[in-house]
Design a protein around this motif. Structure first.
Motif, PDB file in Angstrom:
ATOM      1  N   SER A 572       0.482  -1.024   0.063  1.00 32.72           N
ATOM      2  CA  SER A 572      -0.315  -0.515  -0.200  1.00 32.72           C
ATOM      3  C   SER A 572       0.525   1.194  -0.324  1.00 32.72           C
ATOM      4  CB  SER A 572      -1.010  -0.202   0.990  1.00 32.72           C
ATOM      5  OG  SER A 572      -1.895  -1.183   1.812  1.00 32.72           O
ATOM      6  N   VAL A 573       2.226   0.943  -1.161  1.00 31.22           N
ATOM      7  CA  VAL A 573       2.901   2.849  -0.815  1.00 31.22           C
ATOM      8  C   VAL A 573       2.616   3.063  -2.304  1.00 31.22           C
ATOM      9  CG1 VAL A 573       5.553   3.221  -0.981  1.00 31.22           C
ATOM     10  CG2 VAL A 573       3.844   1.268   0.343  1.00 31.22           C
ATOM     11  N   THR A 574       2.678   4.381  -2.244  1.00 28.40           N
ATOM     12  CA  THR A 574       2.433   5.445  -3.409  1.00 28.40           C
ATOM     13  C   THR A 574       3.793   5.303  -4.404  1.00 28.40           C
ATOM     14  OG1 THR A 574       0.222   6.260  -3.617  1.00 28.40           O
ATOM     15  CG2 THR A 574       1.218   7.037  -4.965  1.00 28.40           C
ATOM     16  N   LEU A 575       4.091   4.311  -5.493  1.00 21.84           N
ATOM     17  CA  LEU A 575       4.783   4.930  -6.148  1.00 21.84           C
ATOM     18  C   LEU A 575       5.101   6.701  -6.935  1.00 21.84           C
ATOM     19  CD1 LEU A 575       5.976   1.499  -7.047  1.00 21.84           C
ATOM     20  CD2 LEU A 575       6.831   3.149  -5.378  1.00 21.84           C
ATOM     21  N   THR A 576       6.126   7.523  -6.912  1.00 17.29           N
ATOM     22  CA  THR A 576       5.508   9.154  -8.000  1.00 17.29           C
ATOM     23  C   THR A 576       6.121   8.641  -9.420  1.00 17.29           C
ATOM     24  OG1 THR A 576       5.095  10.124  -5.634  1.00 17.29           O
ATOM     25  CG2 THR A 576       5.248  11.310  -8.096  1.00 17.29           C
ATOM     26  N   PRO A 577       5.646   7.997 -10.463  1.00 24.10           N
ATOM     27  CA  PRO A 577       6.413   8.089 -11.352  1.00 24.10           C
ATOM     28  C   PRO A 577       7.153   8.989 -11.830  1.00 24.10           C
ATOM     29  CG  PRO A 577       4.583   7.980 -12.426  1.00 24.10           C
ATOM     30  CD  PRO A 577       4.438   8.339 -10.644  1.00 24.10           C
ATOM     31  N   VAL A 578       8.803   9.569 -12.207  1.00 27.50           N
ATOM     32  CA  VAL A 578       9.266  10.669 -12.695  1.00 27.50           C
ATOM     33  C   VAL A 578       9.866  10.326 -14.666  1.00 27.50           C
ATOM     34  CG1 VAL A 578       9.457  11.653 -10.674  1.00 27.50           C
ATOM     35  CG2 VAL A 578      11.600  10.062 -12.096  1.00 27.50           C
ATOM     36  N   SER A 579       9.919  11.241 -14.965  1.00 18.28           N
ATOM     37  CA  SER A 579      10.128  11.234 -17.048  1.00 18.28           C
ATOM     38  C   SER A 579      11.938  11.381 -16.592  1.00 18.28           C
ATOM     39  CB  SER A 579       9.258  11.738 -17.184  1.00 18.28           C
ATOM     40  OG  SER A 579       9.383  13.592 -16.856  1.00 18.28           O
ATOM     41  N   THR A 580      12.590  12.310 -15.731  1.00 17.90           N
ATOM     42  CA  THR A 580      14.228  12.754 -15.593  1.00 17.90           C
ATOM     43  C   THR A 580      14.350  12.931 -14.446  1.00 17.90           C
ATOM     44  OG1 THR A 580      14.582  14.945 -16.940  1.00 17.90           O
ATOM     45  CG2 THR A 580      12.774  15.488 -15.860  1.00 17.90           C
ATOM     46  N   GLY A 581      15.450  12.568 -15.064  1.00 18.64           N
ATOM     47  CA  GLY A 581      16.152  13.519 -13.392  1.00 18.64           C
ATOM     48  C   GLY A 581      16.529  14.472 -13.676  1.00 18.64           C
ATOM     49  N   PHE A 582      16.318  15.527 -13.830  1.00 16.53           N
ATOM     50  CA  PHE A 582      16.867  17.216 -14.160  1.00 16.53           C
ATOM     51  C   PHE A 582      15.776  17.255 -12.752  1.00 16.53           C
ATOM     52  CE2 PHE A 582      16.729  21.285 -15.360  1.00 16.53           C
ATOM     53  CZ  PHE A 582      17.524  21.748 -15.347  1.00 16.53           C
ATOM     54  N   VAL A 583      16.164  18.265 -11.796  1.00 16.94           N
ATOM     55  CA  VAL A 583      14.875  18.747 -11.317  1.00 16.94           C
ATOM     56  C   VAL A 583      14.616  19.718 -11.012  1.00 16.94           C
ATOM     57  CG1 VAL A 583      15.408  16.075  -9.189  1.00 16.94           C
ATOM     58  CG2 VAL A 583      16.418  18.649  -9.100  1.00 16.94           C
ATOM     59  N   GLU A 584      13.283  20.351 -10.264  1.00 18.65           N
ATOM     60  CA  GLU A 584      12.941  21.608 -10.964  1.00 18.65           C
ATOM     61  C   GLU A 584      13.128  22.703  -9.923  1.00 18.65           C
ATOM     62  OE1 GLU A 584       9.461  20.853 -10.982  1.00 18.65           O
ATOM     63  OE2 GLU A 584       9.479  19.784 -12.637  1.00 18.65           O
ATOM     64  N   LYS A 585      13.538  22.449  -8.635  1.00 13.80           N
ATOM     65  CA  LYS A 585      14.255  22.339  -7.198  1.00 13.80           C
ATOM     66  C   LYS A 585      14.329  21.764  -6.861  1.00 13.80           C
ATOM     67  CE  LYS A 585      10.935  26.357  -5.962  1.00 13.80           C
ATOM     68  NZ  LYS A 585       9.952  26.571  -5.187  1.00 13.80           N
ATOM     69  N   GLY A 586      16.203  22.033  -6.008  1.00 15.61           N
ATOM     70  CA  GLY A 586      17.175  20.562  -5.278  1.00 15.61           C
ATOM     71  C   GLY A 586      17.493  20.362  -6.011  1.00 15.61           C
ATOM     72  N   LEU A 587      18.369  19.123  -5.811  1.00 20.15           N
ATOM     73  CA  LEU A 587      19.473  18.770  -6.387  1.00 20.15           C
ATOM     74  C   LEU A 587      19.124  16.834  -7.204  1.00 20.15           C
ATOM     75  CD1 LEU A 587      22.234  18.247  -3.888  1.00 20.15           C
ATOM     76  CD2 LEU A 587      22.295  20.676  -5.480  1.00 20.15           C
ATOM     77  N   ASP A 588      20.140  17.481  -8.842  1.00 24.20           N
ATOM     78  CA  ASP A 588      19.634  16.478  -9.962  1.00 24.20           C
ATOM     79  C   ASP A 588      19.944  14.457  -8.891  1.00 24.20           C
ATOM     80  OD1 ASP A 588      18.749  18.144 -10.998  1.00 24.20           O
ATOM     81  OD2 ASP A 588      20.856  18.222 -12.490  1.00 24.20           O
ATOM     82  N   PHE A 589      19.441  14.362  -9.119  1.00 20.20           N
ATOM     83  CA  PHE A 589      19.632  12.632  -9.025  1.00 20.20           C
ATOM     84  C   PHE A 589      21.179  12.060  -9.061  1.00 20.20           C
ATOM     85  CE2 PHE A 589      14.778  11.405 -10.014  1.00 20.20           C
ATOM     86  CZ  PHE A 589      14.605  12.491  -9.044  1.00 20.20           C
ATOM     87  N   GLY A 590      21.714  12.908 -10.744  1.00 20.64           N
ATOM     88  CA  GLY A 590      23.673  12.897 -10.150  1.00 20.64           C
ATOM     89  C   GLY A 590      23.477  13.458  -9.204  1.00 20.64           C
ATOM     90  N   SER A 591      23.781  14.138  -8.473  1.00 21.14           N
ATOM     91  CA  SER A 591      24.288  14.481  -7.242  1.00 21.14           C
ATOM     92  C   SER A 591      24.648  14.249  -6.615  1.00 21.14           C
ATOM     93  CB  SER A 591      23.363  15.907  -6.532  1.00 21.14           C
ATOM     94  OG  SER A 591      23.973  16.648  -5.491  1.00 21.14           O
ATOM     95  N   ALA A 592      26.211  13.496  -6.088  1.00 21.91           N
ATOM     96  CA  ALA A 592      26.471  13.621  -4.800  1.00 21.91           C
ATOM     97  C   ALA A 592      25.897  14.022  -3.194  1.00 21.91           C
ATOM     98  CB  ALA A 592      27.854  14.301  -4.269  1.00 21.91           C
ATOM     99  N   SER A 593      24.211  14.341  -3.199  1.00 20.82           N
ATOM    100  CA  SER A 593      23.279  14.839  -2.606  1.00 20.82           C
ATOM    101  C   SER A 593      22.701  13.539  -2.490  1.00 20.82           C
ATOM    102  CB  SER A 593      23.037  15.317  -1.688  1.00 20.82           C
ATOM    103  OG  SER A 593      23.959  16.880  -1.415  1.00 20.82           O
ATOM    104  N   VAL A 594      22.056  12.904  -3.461  1.00 18.09           N
ATOM    105  CA  VAL A 594      21.425  11.432  -3.337  1.00 18.09           C
ATOM    106  C   VAL A 594      22.337   9.885  -3.204  1.00 18.09           C
ATOM    107  CG1 VAL A 594      20.220  10.237  -5.704  1.00 18.09           C
ATOM    108  CG2 VAL A 594      20.168  12.748  -5.093  1.00 18.09           C
ATOM    109  N   HIS A 595      22.451   9.763  -2.679  1.00 23.79           N
ATOM    110  CA  HIS A 595      22.936   8.584  -2.114  1.00 23.79           C
ATOM    111  C   HIS A 595      22.797   6.984  -2.641  1.00 23.79           C
ATOM    112  CE1 HIS A 595      25.469  10.969   0.881  1.00 23.79           C
ATOM    113  NE2 HIS A 595      24.292  11.862   0.615  1.00 23.79           N
ATOM    114  N   PRO A 596      23.395   5.920  -2.431  1.00 24.52           N
ATOM    115  CA  PRO A 596      23.377   4.622  -3.368  1.00 24.52           C
ATOM    116  C   PRO A 596      22.840   4.360  -1.742  1.00 24.52           C
ATOM    117  CG  PRO A 596      25.980   5.100  -3.567  1.00 24.52           C
ATOM    118  CD  PRO A 596      24.984   6.506  -3.460  1.00 24.52           C
TER     119      PRO A 596
END
Length: 837
Positions: A572-596
């Motif tokens: 019962s967890v909602t998944l939010t689909p995204v079409s890009t790793g280029f974010v509108e605010k914050g840091l992109d998905f390839g940033s060092a602040s997005v951790h494995p």
């Protein structure tokens, strides 16, 4: 052979002789009760045998089974007429409690419920249950026949079969042909974890209201379908203690009625008559109070019954016979006899006062549905996306306890804010829930929701604060107004994520469903990442800790999204689909602040020196709440364990001998420095604080007047109370969180912690982070000694420290307390999965 003495003359019971068609326990088992410990399966066999041999007066019901598969049974014993109309008696009883649609005549049998052996190594009472059963069906027992004309007796012979068999099997394996009464003998020194607890090492006598364990859930479902007038919980205590029975000690919760108090006295005097006649020692009105709501005496009291605890000397040190300090040998036969005596004495008193018990019971619930108990008439819980899962868990608890709730109607009201601690105006929305105080379970509602229960005596046996809004971390209000509401039944949200082939999915990190899903995905080998910063993408906002699943990280995995969606739907967890790793605010998905986010290999220290309850909370969390693997490692194996096979070591509350050995302490530090993560809880933090590389305890400040030469003069009779200014048995404090740190992801800036000791630590100045601090606020609820209040200020309770490439997580308080402190579970999840990644 069970002692007869004056007991036989007083109760008219043929103990050792079989009369009629039913065999005695001795004839069935092949030995006198109390001369051996009877395994659980043989107790159940005897109950089944009696039910088949005397079907007109006994009905046996299996109401569930334990985690290890042992049956949970209850026997109803009464006259043939009452047994034939048992269902009508049950429904009438619910009518008296305003919980059913059936009749509600008070001219009906009184229901007495006897619960034996909730602590498995307090084993005498299950033996006594067989004697009680036989005494009630013995055709020669004219007194019992008379009692059963107006009394239905429910006998649950063993509430904790797994714990009982753990103790009995151990004892039978170490005892010889003749018992050894010396307390130095191994048969009196039970090994860890002991039989007191259930399979997951939970104390079932503290689980009545919370119902976190299957034994409790199944039992309370049955109990609440009957609502008896009298309930007894049979226990044992130290071998040198005389027998304890009602009346109980102060504090009594203020919701306990004068009738409930006075009838405890009535029952106690009846017991005293038998004990005096036999020359047995006993005590009343000491030690065992009636405050904490989740005991086998208080829960029935808060549900309209006469709830009582009976305590016999013995317990795990008792064995078949043990030498007391007075030089006497306390035998299992003695212990069984005493519990047998109070069992029948309770039934006798209830039968003699059946009409009064029923009329007072009916009056209790009439008050509940007319004026209710307590000053507050409604409790409002705010519901939003961030706390929806915790609110659902709260409503599940309410439903299990047969507490009515509804949907709020939009409007405004005024009441006490649990967040600010003040009276203020607030608005209600259609998604909020209202728990009315005027309902059949009114007293229980008051007890569970009151912001700060009144404590008549601070010398109490357990925690003194448990208000559910703090436990669940929800915004709530208590109002003196009776708020209107609509019918509501909050069910677990059904989620079906639409088929898609996106760039990735984002999971909001806002509760245990998200943690469970992440844990499942990691076990499947699906690669995850999590964001250290808030971000916006696709017009939606996501907070810190949000988990990101990317196609590019899992490009070689067939049917990736189908598997992810299936697991999310099941959880019962909602998944939010995204079409890009280029974010509108914050840091992109390839940033060092997005951790494995990696799958940690987790070890849990257990065994000698650790608290069985504390180990059980963590084990249960992984095994039942997350379905995530955890390896339990005995502390005695610390030095020879290959710790390179683990990423996380969890040290629950305990006293660790290996930390006193320099080689082992150095081994632990070296493992951390190489990249390991150590999570220490409660007393483990205190012990680590003695290491020169760890957090430092906060220095105490002596607030006494040291210049007064007479300060050292104290009265001996006040020796216990003199300690109260320096203790807290369990109080709630407001903790300020740094929710930009991974340990506090998913939380607002405030958390409510249960403080059970004086452990608080100095702020970490460098090389770490003070994530949860207590400032100069007074405790939110519960008792804290006047001297201790000064100490529990301006210190840290949740922190992290970097050592080499590794991390230590300090959780000074129990965030998994008895598995009912729901708001702490995400904090512990963060410690396991996010911190140090």
């Amino acid at each position: 052979m069970v002692k007869k003495l004056l007991l036989v003359l007083l109760l008219g019971i043929s103990v050792g002789t079989a009369l009629g068609q039913v065999r005695t326990p001795e004839q069935f088992l092949g030995y006198p009760v109390g001369t051996k410990f009877t395994p659980h399966w043989r107790i159940v066999e005897y109950f089944r045998y009696v039910a088949s041999a005397a079907p007109t007066v006994v009905k046996l019901q299996q109401y569930g089974q334990t985690i290890e598969g042992r049956p949970l049974v209850v026997a109803y014993v009464s006259s043939a007429q009452n047994i034939s109309g048992l269902e009508s008696i049950r429904t009438n009883n619910l009518g008296l409690a305003q919980l059913g649609t059936g009749g509600s005549t008070s001219n009906a049998p009184v229901v007495v419920w006897l619960s034996y052996n909730v602590h498995g190594n307090e084993a005498s009472s299950s033996e006594a249950s067989m004697l009680a059963l036989y005494a009630l069906v013995d055709p020669a027992n004219a007194k019992a026949r008379g009692w059963l004309q107006n009394t239905v007796v429910a006998i649950d012979p063993c509430l904790n079969p797994d714990g009982r068999d753990r103790y009995v099997n151990w004892y039978n394996s170490v005892a010889g042909q003749r018992y050894n009464p010396s307390l130095a003998a191994r048969e009196h020194i039970e090994p860890w974890p002991g039989g007191r607890v259930n399979h997951y090492y939970f104390d079932l006598n503290r689980d009545w209201a919370w119902q976190t364990q299957p034994e409790t859930k199944q039992r309370l479902q049955l109990y609440n379908s009957w609502m008896p007038q009298v309930h007894v919980d049979f226990h044992e205590q130290g071998i040198n203690q005389p027998y304890y029975f009602a009346p109980a000690a102060e504090p009594f919760h203020e919701v306990i009625t004068p009738w409930q108090r006075s009838f405890q006295e009535t029952i106690g005097r009846n017991h005293a008559g038998y004990f005096d006649a036999n020359g047995w020692l006993y005590f009343t009105k000491e030690v065992f109070d009636l405050f904490y709501p989740s005991y086998g005496d208080t829960y029935p009291l808060y549900n309209g019954a006469i709830g009582m605890t009976y305590e016999q000397g013995g317990g795990p040190a008792g064995g078949l016979g043990a030498l007391t300090d007075e030089g006497d040998t306390l035998t299992l036969v003695d212990r069984v006899t005493h519990h047998f005596t109070t069992s029948l004495s309770t039934i006798e008193v209830a039968s003699a006062n059946a009409a009064k018990l029923l009329s007072e019971f009916q009056s209790y619930f009439k008050t509940a549905v007319t004026t209710g108990y307590g000053d507050y008439k409604s409790y409002v819980v705010r519901v939003d996306a961030g706390n929806a899962e915790r609110v659902f868990q709260l409503t599940e608890l309410l439903t299990r306890n047969k507490i009515v709730y509804g949907a709020a109607r939009p409007g405004t009201a005024r009441g006490f804010s649990y967040e600010s601690g003040r009276e203020e105006s607030f608005s209600t929305g259609a998604t909020d829930i209202v728990i009315p105080a005027i309902q059949p379970k009114s007293a229980l509602v008051k007890v569970l929701f009151e912001p700060n229960p009144k404590l008549a005596d601070s010398a109490t046996y357990d925690i003194t604060a448990w208000s559910l809004p703090y436990v669940y971390g929800v915004k709530a209000f208590a109002t003196r107004d009776r708020l209107p509401m609509n019918e509501a039944s909050i069910s677990k949200p059904s989620v079906r994520n639409a088929a898609a082939n996106p760039y990735g999915y984002v999971i909001r990190w806002n509760g245990l469903p998200a943690v469970r899903l992440a844990a499942q995905l990691l076990q499947k080998g699906i690669r995850l990442r999590y964001s250290e910063r808030p971000f916006e993408v696709g017009g939606q906002s996501f907070d810190r800790g949000s988990v990101i699943i990317l196609r590019t990280s899992n490009q070689y995995r067939a049917n990736l999204w189908e598997e992810v969606r299936r697991l999310a739907d099941e959880g019962s967890v909602t998944l939010t689909p995204v079409s890009t790793g280029f974010v509108e605010k914050g840091l992109d998905f390839g940033s060092a602040s997005v951790h494995p986010l990696n799958a940690p290999r987790v070890a849990l220290l257990s065994g000698e020196g650790t608290s069985n309850n504390a180990v059980g909370e963590v084990w249960h969390y992984f095994d039942q709440e997350l379905s995530y693997p955890v390896t339990l490692v005995n502390t005695t194996d610390f030095a020879r364990t290959d710790w390179s096979a683990f990423d996380v070591i969890i040290m629950p509350n305990g006293s660790y001998k290996f930390l006193n050995e320099k080689s082992s302490a150095d081994q632990l530090q070296a493992w951390i420095s190489k990249g390991g993560k150590l999570i220490a809880l409660e007393g483990a933090v205190a012990q680590l604080s003695k290491q020169d590389w760890a957090i430092r305890p906060k220095k105490s400040s002596d607030t006494s007047d040291s210049k007064n030469p007479y300060d050292a003069l104290r009265r001996f009779e006040n020796r216990e109370r003199d300690e109260l200014p320096n203790v807290t048995p369990g109080s709630i404090f407001r903790v300020q969180l740094d929710n930009s740190h991974p340990l506090a992801f998913g939380y607002p800036s405030t958390y409510y912690t249960l403080k059970q000791d004086d452990h608080i630590y100095e702020f970490i100045r460098e090389g770490g982070w003070n994530v949860g601090v207590v400032k100069r606020d007074r405790p939110v609820a519960g008792f804290v000694g006047s001297q201790l209040q000064h100490r529990l200020q301006d210190g840290v309770v949740f922190a992290t420290q970097e050592i080499g490439r590794g991390t230590v997580v300090y959780l000074a308080d129990d965030v998994l307390f008895r598995s009912f402190w729901e708001n702490g579970k995400l904090l512990f999840s963060n410690a396991v999965f996010l911190v140090g990644e």
